[in-house]
Write an enzyme that holds these catalytic residues in place. Structure first.
Site, PDB file in Angstrom:
ATOM      1  N   CYS A 333       1.082  -0.943  -0.115  1.00  0.00           N
ATOM      2  CA  CYS A 333       0.116   0.091   0.136  1.00  0.00           C
ATOM      3  C   CYS A 333       0.600   0.873  -0.353  1.00  0.00           C
ATOM      4  O   CYS A 333       0.644   2.096  -0.615  1.00  0.00           O
ATOM      5  CB  CYS A 333      -1.314   0.556   0.658  1.00  0.00           C
ATOM      6  SG  CYS A 333      -0.954  -0.581   2.985  1.00  0.00           S
ATOM      7  N   ARG A 362       6.873 -10.773   5.641  1.00  0.00           N
ATOM      8  CA  ARG A 362       6.489 -10.921   7.632  1.00  0.00           C
ATOM      9  C   ARG A 362       6.945 -11.936   7.485  1.00  0.00           C
ATOM     10  O   ARG A 362       7.002 -13.681   7.390  1.00  0.00           O
ATOM     11  CB  ARG A 362       5.110 -11.053   7.152  1.00  0.00           C
ATOM     12  CG  ARG A 362       4.251  -9.941   6.383  1.00  0.00           C
ATOM     13  CD  ARG A 362       2.966 -10.097   6.679  1.00  0.00           C
ATOM     14  NE  ARG A 362       2.691  -9.108   5.375  1.00  0.00           N
ATOM     15  CZ  ARG A 362       0.707  -8.896   5.835  1.00  0.00           C
ATOM     16  NH1 ARG A 362       0.164  -9.599   6.030  1.00  0.00           N
ATOM     17  NH2 ARG A 362      -0.124  -8.222   4.481  1.00  0.00           N
ATOM     18  N   GLN A 380       0.553 -11.578  -3.286  1.00  0.00           N
ATOM     19  CA  GLN A 380      -0.604 -10.600  -2.500  1.00  0.00           C
ATOM     20  C   GLN A 380      -1.140 -10.083  -3.911  1.00  0.00           C
ATOM     21  O   GLN A 380      -0.739  -9.823  -5.343  1.00  0.00           O
ATOM     22  CB  GLN A 380      -0.633  -9.329  -1.904  1.00  0.00           C
ATOM     23  CG  GLN A 380      -0.703  -9.752  -0.225  1.00  0.00           C
ATOM     24  CD  GLN A 380      -0.748  -8.507   0.473  1.00  0.00           C
ATOM     25  OE1 GLN A 380      -0.108  -7.758  -0.134  1.00  0.00           O
ATOM     26  NE2 GLN A 380      -1.235  -8.336   1.615  1.00  0.00           N
ATOM     27  N   ASP A 382      -3.156  -7.857  -4.649  1.00  0.00           N
ATOM     28  CA  ASP A 382      -3.172  -7.078  -4.065  1.00  0.00           C
ATOM     29  C   ASP A 382      -3.962  -5.128  -4.891  1.00  0.00           C
ATOM     30  O   ASP A 382      -2.777  -5.676  -5.744  1.00  0.00           O
ATOM     31  CB  ASP A 382      -1.826  -6.435  -3.399  1.00  0.00           C
ATOM     32  CG  ASP A 382      -2.060  -5.511  -1.986  1.00  0.00           C
ATOM     33  OD1 ASP A 382      -3.057  -5.321  -1.276  1.00  0.00           O
ATOM     34  OD2 ASP A 382      -1.243  -4.878  -1.643  1.00  0.00           O
ATOM     35  N   HIS A 384      -5.095  -1.225  -4.667  1.00  0.00           N
ATOM     36  CA  HIS A 384      -5.817   0.233  -3.991  1.00  0.00           C
ATOM     37  C   HIS A 384      -7.192   0.293  -4.948  1.00  0.00           C
ATOM     38  O   HIS A 384      -6.196   0.723  -6.318  1.00  0.00           O
ATOM     39  CB  HIS A 384      -4.843   0.730  -3.173  1.00  0.00           C
ATOM     40  CG  HIS A 384      -3.801  -0.354  -2.309  1.00  0.00           C
ATOM     41  ND1 HIS A 384      -2.582  -0.837  -2.639  1.00  0.00           N
ATOM     42  CD2 HIS A 384      -4.600  -0.771  -1.394  1.00  0.00           C
ATOM     43  CE1 HIS A 384      -2.016  -2.081  -2.251  1.00  0.00           C
ATOM     44  NE2 HIS A 384      -3.349  -1.280  -0.960  1.00  0.00           N
ATOM     45  N   LYS A 464     -12.264  -3.976   8.430  1.00  0.00           N
ATOM     46  CA  LYS A 464     -11.983  -4.632   7.309  1.00  0.00           C
ATOM     47  C   LYS A 464     -13.230  -5.286   7.735  1.00  0.00           C
ATOM     48  O   LYS A 464     -13.257  -5.935   7.677  1.00  0.00           O
ATOM     49  CB  LYS A 464     -10.097  -5.462   7.035  1.00  0.00           C
ATOM     50  CG  LYS A 464     -10.338  -6.276   8.548  1.00  0.00           C
ATOM     51  CD  LYS A 464      -8.870  -6.972   8.349  1.00  0.00           C
ATOM     52  CE  LYS A 464      -8.334  -7.793   9.218  1.00  0.00           C
ATOM     53  NZ  LYS A 464      -6.934  -8.548   8.989  1.00  0.00           N
ATOM     54  N   HIS A 510      -8.259  -0.779   0.738  1.00  0.00           N
ATOM     55  CA  HIS A 510      -7.230  -2.199   0.612  1.00  0.00           C
ATOM     56  C   HIS A 510      -7.866  -3.053   0.045  1.00  0.00           C
ATOM     57  O   HIS A 510      -8.645  -3.653   0.900  1.00  0.00           O
ATOM     58  CB  HIS A 510      -5.947  -2.019   1.129  1.00  0.00           C
ATOM     59  CG  HIS A 510      -5.891  -0.924   2.212  1.00  0.00           C
ATOM     60  ND1 HIS A 510      -4.860  -1.173   2.461  1.00  0.00           N
ATOM     61  CD2 HIS A 510      -6.202   0.630   2.604  1.00  0.00           C
ATOM     62  CE1 HIS A 510      -4.043   0.582   2.645  1.00  0.00           C
ATOM     63  NE2 HIS A 510      -4.831   0.861   3.354  1.00  0.00           N
TER      64      HIS A 510
END
Length: 640
Positions: A333, A362, A380, A382, A384, A464, A510
């Site tokens: 992000c 991570r 991910q 991912d 946005h 979330k 997100h």
RNA sequence: GCCGGAGUAGCUCAGUCGGUAGAGCAACUGAUUCGUAAUCAGUAGGUCGUGUGUUCGAUUCACAUCUCCGGCACCA
């Protein structure tokens, strides 16, 4: 003169206060024997409970879900009694019912061993045979504290101290054993017929890792032996779907000690990843996303600004070079915000949707790593969305619909919805959190979804929605998510020019559909038990020859199929056809094509499905056409 | 990270109460060219997770460490 109304509407009048057991006996001897508890005006009570005024009553037996719960709860007490007999220095704490069973936590100087479990179980069986009546008595809170202190049960006393002073507590006694408990319980220990202790584990006192660790014993209990055996068999069957076993057998990936939590993708596993990735690219393109790519290593300065360093610094890997420390991104992000703010944006540009297959790391605690489900390196899907406050609702709804489409295509019919709200550690004002949480709840409601609230479980920058699914053993994993973030764009200095001409930070959503490819594939493998629908299968067709004189023909048709985009494995080995069929069947290849003299002469192929169904001989073109159609249909039912 | 269990051939597992290990499948070699879930014969393969210690001798015992498994805590 209480009048008792039974579930069928019939009424019975009794001359004086009457117990649940007596009512059951007055109805019939069979029911009296089967009664485990009673439901009096919607409250579940012991069979010894005295009804002294008019009431509705249902007799609870092991056929009722409440009955099963009572059995499990009482079995937890049985376990505690057995442990106290064998290990008098062990202190009891709590012993709740959980899905499929129960556990009981003990404070004990050492750990219980698997051998201890066998002895404990034997002692439990003895207590059942001794068939103690289970009786209830009441005490004031302070009496109860004194009572347990006197027994040396410090933990129990501490639990009671947290209960308001004016409350009356109930104790349950069976033989020499007494426990604080709300109840209800079975009338006699002899009613507990089918149980098994399943595992021992450590568990923190009061669920807090700062506290000492207790010894937890898990068990399961059922109305009878048959139900217990059926359950144990179900578990054994489910374990066979475990993605870690299937992935080894199907040669999808491996992990090795030099890279814990990181995946070595093998060719077939990587094909699966790529199929999913291409599919998602199309979905996201249709939904108005632009794909981007951002750095893996980013100076820690950016993570300080974003707030990640302060909150999650310990979980980020770092790399130093010259005078800089770079952190390996745990998410994309902040990087996406850099692209947003690289030029001046207008309200007319919004919403802007960026997507990235972001490779993140991570440093997850070692004890949490779990196959593909919980890893340290992952990709991910991912994305946005930068938008205005007014656009949030539409974007969230659009995302939920998009996610549903993907999950349906991938063969999932059921997922769990959770709304996780503000955690203790967070950025942003209360007002902003109110808005964000309401926006997500409203979207879930607008789609008529059943959702569960998880207070305090949100991300530090916003609430979330979690879309989660269970694995083969019922453990739930969060896959997709959408999160509303009013804070991070501003923290990182991202603005757009509003209609009024002033600078405003955009709202950031997100979102991820799969979550990570790794975890999602783990769930996907278990969902299909390794037998993927044609469009996903790493190898879609195995072509095998009867004898080496068929090799050239087989080569040619393999090439034709590959040209149409099919993933084909050509097997020319000098083996009998039965052997080849067996091997490819065990590899779960959806279509098996056999080539022999007959096919060579007629210019056809002989086709067999994974399920063993013979489709007979057909021209190659026809097979290709059928397979391509099936791929395009993404495994949705042939019938519709 | 915490508690417990485990680690022996590529895989699944047996075994050694301290005297350097064995099976099936896979692999390799040879024979077999075969019609829908295992063709036959032979060969090779292991510093028993890693390190240190005890011992005449350690895969076996002790300690440490790594990884995996089951929970707990964590999960942006």
């Amino acid at each position: 003169m209480p009048v008792v109304t039974l579930p069928d509407g019939s009424q019975r009048e009794y001359p004086a206060a009457v117990s649940v057991a007596e009512v059951a006996a007055s109805i019939g001897a069979g029911l009296a024997k089967a009664a485990l508890a009673g439901r009096v005006n919607d409250r579940v009570v012991d069979t010894s409970y005295l009804i002294n005024e008019d009431a509705a009553l249902a007799i609870i037996t092991d056929k009722d879900p409440e009955g099963l719960e009572v059995i499990r709860h009482s079995t937890a007490h049985l376990l505690a009694q057995a442990v106290k007999r064998l290990y008098p220095t062990a202190q009891v704490t709590i012993g709740p019912v959980i899905e499929q069973g129960f556990y009981y936590d003990f404070a004990f100087g050492r750990s219980f061993t698997p051998e201890d479990l066998i002895e404990i179980e034997a002692e439990m069986t003895r207590i059942v045979a001794e068939n103690y009546p289970v009786s209830r008595e009441e005490l004031s809170r302070d009496e109860a504290i004194a009572f347990f202190r006197n027994l040396g049960e410090e933990y129990k006393a501490k639990i009671i101290e947290d209960i308001p002073a004016n409350e009356t507590l109930s104790l349950y006694r069976q033989g020499e054993f007494v426990d604080l408990c709300r109840g209800p319980h079975v009338p006699h220990t002899g009613r507990l017929k089918a149980f098994k202790l399943t595992k021992v584990a450590g568990a923190y006192w009061r669920g807090d890792s700062k506290n000492e660790m207790l010894q937890r014993i898990y068990g399961t209990a059922w109305p009878d032996k048959k139900a217990l055996d059926a359950y144990l068999e179900r578990i054994a069957e489910a374990e066979k779907r475990d993605h870690r076993l299937l992935a080894k057998r199907l040669d999808l990936y491996h992990i090795q000690p030099e890279a814990p939590g990181e995946i070595f993708w093998h060719p077939k596993g990587w094909r699966l990843v790529n199929v999913l990735r291409e599919y998602l690219r199309n979905v996201q393109q249709d939904a108005g996303y632009e794909e981007i790519n951002t750095p893996l290593l980013v100076d820690e300065v950016l993570w300080q600004q974003s707030g990640h360093k302060a909150k999650f610094g310990n979980e980020m890997f770092s790399v130093s070079s010259e005078n800089h420390t770079y952190l390996i991104k745990p998410m994309s992000c902040p990087c996406h915000i850099q692209i947003f703010k690289d030029q001046l944006r207008s309200y007319r540009d919004l919403p802007i949707r960026y997507a990235e297959f972001g490779h993140c790391h991570r440093s997850e605690p070692s004890g949490t790593l779990h196959g593909l489900m919980r890893v340290r390196g992952f990709v991910q899907d991912d994305g946005h969305i930068f938008c205005t406050e007014e656009q949030i609702q539409e974007e969230v709804l659009g995302f939920i619909d998009q996610l549903h489409r993907v999950y349906r295509d991938l063969g999932f019919t059921h997922l769990n919805y959770k709304l996780s709200t503000r955690p203790e550690n967070r950025v942003g004002s209360e007002e902003v959190w109110d808005k964000a949480e309401q926006a997500l709840a409203a979207a879930l409601d607008a789609r008529g979804l059943n959702w569960q609230l998880q207070p305090g479980e949100g991300a530090f920058y916003g609430p979330k929605i979690e879309f989660s699914m269970p694995d083969c053993l019922g453990r739930e994993w969060q896959c997709g998510t959408i999160q509303v973030d009013f804070s991070m764009p501003e923290r990182l200095g991202a603005y757009y020019i509003s209609e009024q001409g002033d600078k405003k930070p955009p709202v950031m959503l997100h979102r991820a559909i799969l979550g990570t490819f790794e975890r999602f594939l783990g769930i996907l493998i278990e969902q299909h038990a390794g037998k993927f629908p044609l469009w996903l299968a790493p190898t879609q067709v195995a072509v095998m020859t009867i004898a080496s004189r068929h090799d050239e023909y087989a080569h040619n048709l393999t090439k034709s199929m590959k040209n149409k985009g099919l993933r084909v494995n050509l097997d020319l080995r000098n083996e009998k056809i039965g052997f080849k069929i067996r091997e490819h069947t065990l590899q779960y290849v959806p279509y098996l094509v056999v080539i022999g003299d007959k096919e060579l002469e007629q210019g056809t192929v002989s086709v067999r499905t994974l399920a063993g169904k013979e489709l007979g001989s057909l021209p190659l073109d026809q097979l290709i056409e059928q397979l391509v159609a099936e791929v395009n249909r993404k495994g949705h039912d042939l019938e519709d």
